[in-house]
Design an enzyme around this catalytic site. Structure first.
Site, PDB file in Angstrom:
ATOM      1  N   LYS A 294    -129.590 109.384  36.693  1.00 12.27           N
ATOM      2  CA  LYS A 294    -130.629 110.600  36.368  1.00 12.27           C
ATOM      3  C   LYS A 294    -129.880 111.820  35.862  1.00 12.27           C
ATOM      4  O   LYS A 294    -130.239 112.184  35.027  1.00 12.27           O
ATOM      5  CB  LYS A 294    -131.541 110.697  37.542  1.00 12.27           C
ATOM      6  CG  LYS A 294    -132.135 109.434  38.092  1.00 12.27           C
ATOM      7  CD  LYS A 294    -133.184 109.735  39.121  1.00 12.27           C
ATOM      8  CE  LYS A 294    -132.425 110.527  40.416  1.00 12.27           C
ATOM      9  NZ  LYS A 294    -131.501 109.404  41.149  1.00 12.27           N
TER      10      LYS A 294
ATOM     11  N   ARG B 241    -117.660 108.420  41.989  1.00 14.66           N
ATOM     12  CA  ARG B 241    -118.131 109.547  41.381  1.00 14.66           C
ATOM     13  C   ARG B 241    -117.110 110.571  41.657  1.00 14.66           C
ATOM     14  O   ARG B 241    -117.005 110.747  42.813  1.00 14.66           O
ATOM     15  CB  ARG B 241    -119.621 109.813  41.632  1.00 14.66           C
ATOM     16  CG  ARG B 241    -120.332 111.108  41.190  1.00 14.66           C
ATOM     17  CD  ARG B 241    -121.621 111.197  41.173  1.00 14.66           C
ATOM     18  NE  ARG B 241    -122.025 111.312  42.469  1.00 14.66           N
ATOM     19  CZ  ARG B 241    -123.481 111.395  42.850  1.00 14.66           C
ATOM     20  NH1 ARG B 241    -124.301 111.370  41.670  1.00 14.66           N
ATOM     21  NH2 ARG B 241    -124.138 111.444  43.986  1.00 14.66           N
TER      22      ARG B 241
ATOM     23  N   ARG C 114    -139.679 113.051  45.658  1.00 17.55           N
ATOM     24  CA  ARG C 114    -138.938 111.734  46.492  1.00 17.55           C
ATOM     25  C   ARG C 114    -139.834 111.108  47.501  1.00 17.55           C
ATOM     26  O   ARG C 114    -139.321 110.430  48.307  1.00 17.55           O
ATOM     27  CB  ARG C 114    -137.811 112.343  46.990  1.00 17.55           C
ATOM     28  CG  ARG C 114    -136.475 111.871  46.055  1.00 17.55           C
ATOM     29  CD  ARG C 114    -135.091 112.712  46.642  1.00 17.55           C
ATOM     30  NE  ARG C 114    -133.987 112.030  46.393  1.00 17.55           N
ATOM     31  CZ  ARG C 114    -133.001 112.461  45.751  1.00 17.55           C
ATOM     32  NH1 ARG C 114    -132.939 113.487  45.382  1.00 17.55           N
ATOM     33  NH2 ARG C 114    -131.882 111.598  45.725  1.00 17.55           N
TER      34      ARG C 114
ATOM     35  N   ARG D 194    -118.271 113.886  46.892  1.00 13.85           N
ATOM     36  CA  ARG D 194    -119.258 114.381  47.636  1.00 13.85           C
ATOM     37  C   ARG D 194    -119.176 113.558  48.905  1.00 13.85           C
ATOM     38  O   ARG D 194    -118.791 112.384  49.035  1.00 13.85           O
ATOM     39  CB  ARG D 194    -120.699 114.065  47.099  1.00 13.85           C
ATOM     40  CG  ARG D 194    -121.086 115.245  46.035  1.00 13.85           C
ATOM     41  CD  ARG D 194    -122.268 114.957  45.251  1.00 13.85           C
ATOM     42  NE  ARG D 194    -123.286 114.317  45.943  1.00 13.85           N
ATOM     43  CZ  ARG D 194    -124.614 113.793  45.430  1.00 13.85           C
ATOM     44  NH1 ARG D 194    -124.872 114.151  44.232  1.00 13.85           N
ATOM     45  NH2 ARG D 194    -125.562 113.486  46.342  1.00 13.85           N
TER      46      ARG D 194
ATOM     47  N   ARG E 101    -128.610 105.808  51.580  1.00  9.26           N
ATOM     48  CA  ARG E 101    -129.491 106.320  50.521  1.00  9.26           C
ATOM     49  C   ARG E 101    -130.166 105.452  49.933  1.00  9.26           C
ATOM     50  O   ARG E 101    -131.514 105.881  49.457  1.00  9.26           O
ATOM     51  CB  ARG E 101    -128.542 107.225  49.741  1.00  9.26           C
ATOM     52  CG  ARG E 101    -128.007 108.651  50.650  1.00  9.26           C
ATOM     53  CD  ARG E 101    -126.800 109.151  49.843  1.00  9.26           C
ATOM     54  NE  ARG E 101    -126.999 109.629  48.653  1.00  9.26           N
ATOM     55  CZ  ARG E 101    -126.089 109.669  47.759  1.00  9.26           C
ATOM     56  NH1 ARG E 101    -124.752 109.242  47.979  1.00  9.26           N
ATOM     57  NH2 ARG E 101    -126.088 110.022  46.781  1.00  9.26           N
TER      58      ARG E 101
HETATM   59  P1  ADP Z   1    -127.746 110.088  39.944  1.00  4.58           P
HETATM   60  O1  ADP Z   1    -128.156 111.572  39.338  1.00  4.58           O
HETATM   61  O2  ADP Z   1    -128.993 109.290  39.444  1.00  4.58           O
HETATM   62  O3  ADP Z   1    -127.444 110.207  41.362  1.00  4.58           O
HETATM   63  P2  ADP Z   1    -125.442 110.250  38.366  1.00  4.58           P
HETATM   64  O4  ADP Z   1    -125.907 110.844  36.873  1.00  4.58           O
HETATM   65  O5  ADP Z   1    -124.559 111.183  39.277  1.00  4.58           O
HETATM   66  O6  ADP Z   1    -126.612 109.615  39.024  1.00  4.58           O
HETATM   67  O7  ADP Z   1    -124.417 108.839  38.107  1.00  4.58           O
HETATM   68  C1  ADP Z   1    -123.761 108.342  39.159  1.00  4.58           C
HETATM   69  C2  ADP Z   1    -122.376 107.853  38.807  1.00  4.58           C
HETATM   70  O8  ADP Z   1    -122.462 107.083  37.797  1.00  4.58           O
HETATM   71  C3  ADP Z   1    -121.399 109.021  38.072  1.00  4.58           C
HETATM   72  O9  ADP Z   1    -120.113 108.768  38.630  1.00  4.58           O
HETATM   73  C4  ADP Z   1    -121.761 108.916  36.627  1.00  4.58           C
HETATM   74  O10 ADP Z   1    -120.469 109.297  36.033  1.00  4.58           O
HETATM   75  C5  ADP Z   1    -121.743 107.283  36.532  1.00  4.58           C
HETATM   76  N1  ADP Z   1    -122.721 106.867  35.562  1.00  4.58           N
HETATM   77  C6  ADP Z   1    -123.679 107.474  35.327  1.00  4.58           C
HETATM   78  N2  ADP Z   1    -124.570 106.827  34.281  1.00  4.58           N
HETATM   79  C7  ADP Z   1    -123.863 105.696  34.041  1.00  4.58           C
HETATM   80  C8  ADP Z   1    -123.903 104.283  33.323  1.00  4.58           C
HETATM   81  N3  ADP Z   1    -124.967 104.355  32.525  1.00  4.58           N
HETATM   82  N4  ADP Z   1    -122.872 103.678  33.231  1.00  4.58           N
HETATM   83  C9  ADP Z   1    -121.814 103.832  34.346  1.00  4.58           C
HETATM   84  N5  ADP Z   1    -121.578 104.753  34.889  1.00  4.58           N
HETATM   85  C10 ADP Z   1    -122.699 105.822  34.894  1.00  4.58           C
HETATM   86  P1  AMP Z   2    -128.863 114.004  45.011  1.00  4.35           P
HETATM   87  O1  AMP Z   2    -127.828 114.866  44.492  1.00  4.35           O
HETATM   88  O2  AMP Z   2    -130.074 113.821  44.096  1.00  4.35           O
HETATM   89  O3  AMP Z   2    -128.072 112.655  45.302  1.00  4.35           O
HETATM   90  O4  AMP Z   2    -129.360 114.557  46.584  1.00  4.35           O
HETATM   91  C1  AMP Z   2    -128.473 114.582  47.368  1.00  4.35           C
HETATM   92  C2  AMP Z   2    -129.006 114.685  48.763  1.00  4.35           C
HETATM   93  O5  AMP Z   2    -130.093 115.981  48.746  1.00  4.35           O
HETATM   94  C3  AMP Z   2    -130.176 113.705  49.287  1.00  4.35           C
HETATM   95  O6  AMP Z   2    -129.529 112.539  49.746  1.00  4.35           O
HETATM   96  C4  AMP Z   2    -131.237 114.387  50.270  1.00  4.35           C
HETATM   97  O7  AMP Z   2    -130.725 114.712  51.281  1.00  4.35           O
HETATM   98  C5  AMP Z   2    -131.395 115.852  49.332  1.00  4.35           C
HETATM   99  N1  AMP Z   2    -132.429 115.725  48.636  1.00  4.35           N
HETATM  100  C6  AMP Z   2    -132.334 115.825  47.301  1.00  4.35           C
HETATM  101  N2  AMP Z   2    -133.553 115.929  46.658  1.00  4.35           N
HETATM  102  C7  AMP Z   2    -134.450 115.807  47.558  1.00  4.35           C
HETATM  103  C8  AMP Z   2    -135.858 116.057  47.656  1.00  4.35           C
HETATM  104  N3  AMP Z   2    -136.536 115.945  46.676  1.00  4.35           N
HETATM  105  N4  AMP Z   2    -136.449 115.590  48.992  1.00  4.35           N
HETATM  106  C9  AMP Z   2    -135.608 115.546  50.089  1.00  4.35           C
HETATM  107  N5  AMP Z   2    -134.271 115.470  50.052  1.00  4.35           N
HETATM  108  C10 AMP Z   2    -133.659 115.608  48.684  1.00  4.35           C
END
Ligand code: ADP
Ligand code: AMP
Length: 219
Positions: free
Chosen positions: A14, A128, A89, A161, A172
């Site tokens: 995302k 990541r 969420r 992270r 998660r």
């Molecule tokens: P989210 O925001 O949904 O948690 P991220 O955008 O941070 O996900 O992506 C999670 C991990 O996967 C990151 O390391 C990113 O570089 C990688 N990634 C994102 N999209 C793709 C894809 N289409 N194919 C492979 N790796 C991806």
């Molecule tokens: P993310 O960066 O989206 O992976 O979010 C990291 C963490 O932040 C999650 O695992 C939750 O602990 C918290 N978080 C992010 N967005 C929300 C939300 N909309 N509601 C509750 N917790 C959240």
């Protein structure tokens, strides 16, 4: 108003896609996880309440995320719309969002659902890396930085992270299944949801994303 919601499990891409689309459409990318991590870094009261929950892969209380979202989406740069990544969420958050939008006579344009299996999410999140300074996101295999450990965009240091370890990633995903996934049905009924195959490579997902948003956004 162009209001896009990105919905999907952690690691579905995302943030990666939202950053690209936000730049293209000149809309702010509002990522609740990023906002919360800023609060943690600043050691604010909100940050102190959120830190342990985030590290454990649990959702932080609805009232916090709802208030943070309200403050963010009413800022001047959201005047022509925004991309919400990681909110809502839960049911309570979805209801609160609807109320906030109603108060402003706004409406959701599209909800983009990033569909991906759990095993792929584990692989993505375990490798990541995120930039300490600008929040850019990399993957050691799928999207590596040009220089090891350094952000391509700002030269900042890359870090892993605390919640990107296998145990927390699986928790998660479970939290997502229980609390967030039910929202899909709600947005299907509201005729707002479009689905993307988020397992494809980054550029292929982006192509699909442009297609599904083309009919929803106004220039
Ligand atoms: P989210 O925001 O949904 O948690 P991220 O955008 O941070 O996900 O992506 C999670 C991990 O996967 C990151 O390391 C990113 O570089 C990688 N990634 C994102 N999209 C793709 C894809 N289409 N194919 C492979 N790796 C991806
Ligand atoms: P993310 O960066 O989206 O992976 O979010 C990291 C963490 O932040 C999650 O695992 C939750 O602990 C918290 N978080 C992010 N967005 C929300 C939300 N909309 N509601 C509750 N917790 C959240």
């Amino acid at each position: 108003m162009n209001i896009l919601i990105f919905l999907g499990p952690p690691g579905s891409g995302k943030g990666t896609q939202a950053k690209k689309l936000a730049e293209e459409l000149k809309l702010p990318h509002i990522a609740l996880g990023d906002i919360l991590r800023e609060e943690v870094r600043a050691e604010s009261e909100i940050g102190q309440r959120a830190k342990e929950l985030m590290n454990a892969g649990k959702l932080v209380p609805d009232e916090l995320t709802i208030e943070l979202t309200r403050l963010r989406i009413t800022k001047a740069d959201c005047g022509s719309g925004f991309i919400l990544d990681g909110f809502p969420r839960s049911w309570k958050q979805a209801e609160a969002l609807e109320q906030m939008l109603k108060e402003n006579k706004w409406e959701v344009s599209r909800v983009i659902y990033f569909r991906i299996p759990e095993e792929e999410v584990v692989e993505r999140l375990a490798d990541r890396r995120s930039c300490k300074d600008c929040g850019a996101v990399y993957h050691l295999k799928f999207n590596p930085p040009r220089l090891e450990g350094k952000c391509d965009l700002c030269g900042g240091e890359l870090y892993q992270r605390a919640d990107d370890n296998e145990k927390t990633i699986r928790h998660r995903f479970e939290v997502y299944e229980q609390q967030t996934r039910p929202l899909i049905e709600h947005y299907v009924k509201a005729n707002k949801l479009v689905e993307l195959d988020a397992s494809k490579p980054i550029d292929a997902v982006y192509k699909d994303l442009l297609k599904v948003t083309a009919t929803a956004v106004v220039p």
